[in-house]
Design an enzyme around this catalytic site. Structure first.
Site, mmCIF file in Angstrom:
data_model
loop_
_atom_site.group_PDB
_atom_site.id
_atom_site.type_symbol
_atom_site.label_atom_id
_atom_site.label_comp_id
_atom_site.label_asym_id
_atom_site.label_seq_id
_atom_site.Cartn_x
_atom_site.Cartn_y
_atom_site.Cartn_z
ATOM 1 N N ASP A 39 91.136 49.809 -41.039
ATOM 2 C CA ASP A 39 92.242 48.945 -40.632
ATOM 3 C C ASP A 39 92.362 49.059 -39.105
ATOM 4 O O ASP A 39 91.601 48.424 -38.382
ATOM 5 C CB ASP A 39 93.493 49.433 -41.392
ATOM 6 C CG ASP A 39 94.692 48.548 -41.222
ATOM 7 O OD1 ASP A 39 94.526 47.356 -40.971
ATOM 8 O OD2 ASP A 39 95.828 49.050 -41.353
ATOM 9 N N LEU A 84 89.377 56.731 -39.011
ATOM 10 C CA LEU A 84 87.933 56.956 -38.928
ATOM 11 C C LEU A 84 87.508 57.488 -37.577
ATOM 12 O O LEU A 84 86.585 58.289 -37.483
ATOM 13 C CB LEU A 84 87.179 55.657 -39.213
ATOM 14 C CG LEU A 84 86.738 55.492 -40.649
ATOM 15 C CD1 LEU A 84 85.939 54.221 -40.807
ATOM 16 C CD2 LEU A 84 85.907 56.693 -41.099
HETATM 17 P P1 IMP Z 1 93.422 52.999 -40.275
HETATM 18 O O1 IMP Z 1 93.546 54.381 -39.713
HETATM 19 O O2 IMP Z 1 94.531 52.111 -39.788
HETATM 20 O O3 IMP Z 1 92.078 52.371 -40.086
HETATM 21 O O4 IMP Z 1 93.732 53.115 -41.812
HETATM 22 C C1 IMP Z 1 92.804 53.466 -42.762
HETATM 23 C C2 IMP Z 1 93.471 53.944 -44.017
HETATM 24 O O5 IMP Z 1 94.698 53.249 -44.246
HETATM 25 C C3 IMP Z 1 92.607 53.636 -45.223
HETATM 26 O O6 IMP Z 1 91.747 54.705 -45.506
HETATM 27 C C4 IMP Z 1 93.637 53.415 -46.314
HETATM 28 O O7 IMP Z 1 93.965 54.645 -46.911
HETATM 29 C C5 IMP Z 1 94.843 52.870 -45.593
HETATM 30 N N1 IMP Z 1 94.920 51.383 -45.672
HETATM 31 C C6 IMP Z 1 94.755 50.495 -44.669
HETATM 32 N N2 IMP Z 1 94.899 49.230 -45.111
HETATM 33 C C7 IMP Z 1 95.140 49.325 -46.435
HETATM 34 C C8 IMP Z 1 95.358 48.343 -47.472
HETATM 35 O O8 IMP Z 1 95.352 47.108 -47.275
HETATM 36 N N3 IMP Z 1 95.576 48.839 -48.717
HETATM 37 C C9 IMP Z 1 95.589 50.179 -49.017
HETATM 38 N N4 IMP Z 1 95.382 51.112 -48.078
HETATM 39 C C10 IMP Z 1 95.164 50.700 -46.793
#
Ligand code: IMP
Length: 178
Positions: A105, A110
């Protein structure tokens, strides 16, 4: 399945489309890592179903490990704060690591994991995600294997949750409020 009142799930990616794509990704990984010592590192909990399917499509002598991080808590917005809840069980020194994630997202989670695994002496670290919400990215992370790009919508199913619900739904679905 019994739903929470006022919520509906609309299928965004069907179980058949997921299965076909995961098989393709597995074949790609099999070709790329032939003759290399590969460790697949799944990020819990969201990647557990993807990992189970992907690793069975990878026709190599690969190790499987998991990490758990907390970034969102019970909210649907990224806090930007990543905490390791469960670290790698085994050493990755001198090995090739493929991080297996459910969805990228903002990229904050990551980015942190990538740095952490590299600092443990892995020979190479690559990233494999089932879903990519490209338009939401806040930090650049190298995504080497990607299942599907999706729009900026909150999705559940195939391991993904909202407040711990709907992980066991077979398709990737949007949550729609009635
Ligand atoms: P980031 O750090 O914003 O890239 O978020 C990654 C993490 O957020 C993922 O591993 C998910 O656990 C959670 N996440 C982000 N978007 C979604 C979604 O649309 N549905 C469910 N979990 C999400």
């Amino acid at each position: 399945m019994r739903m929470v009142d006022g919520e509906r799930l609309d299928v965004l990616i069907s179980r058949d489309a997921i299965a076909a794509r995961v098989r393709e990704m597995g074949e790609c990984i099999t070709n790329d890592y032939r003759d290399k010592e590969l460790i697949l590192v799944g990020i819990l909990k969201g990647s557990f179903i993807f990992m189970a399917d992907l690793c069975r499509s990878v026709d190599l002598l690969a190790e499987i490990d998991f990490m758990a991080v907390s970034s969102y808590g019970m909210s649907t917005k990224s806090s930007g704060v990543v905490r390791i809840v469960k670290d790698l069980d085994n050493s990755v020194e001198g090995k090739h690591v493929l991080v297996v994630e459910d969805i990228v997202d903002t990229g904050l989670t990551l980015n942190y994991i990538y740095g952490h695994v590299k600092s443990r002496g892995a020979t190479s670290v690559k990233i494999c995600t089932l879903l990519d919400k490209v338009s939401r990215r806040e930090i650049t992370v190298p995504v080497h294997y990607k299942g599907f790009e999706i729009p900026d919508a909150f999705v559940v199913g195939y391991g993904l949750d909202v407040k711990e619900r709907y992980r066991n739904v077979k398709d990737v679905c949007r949550v729609v409020e009635d």
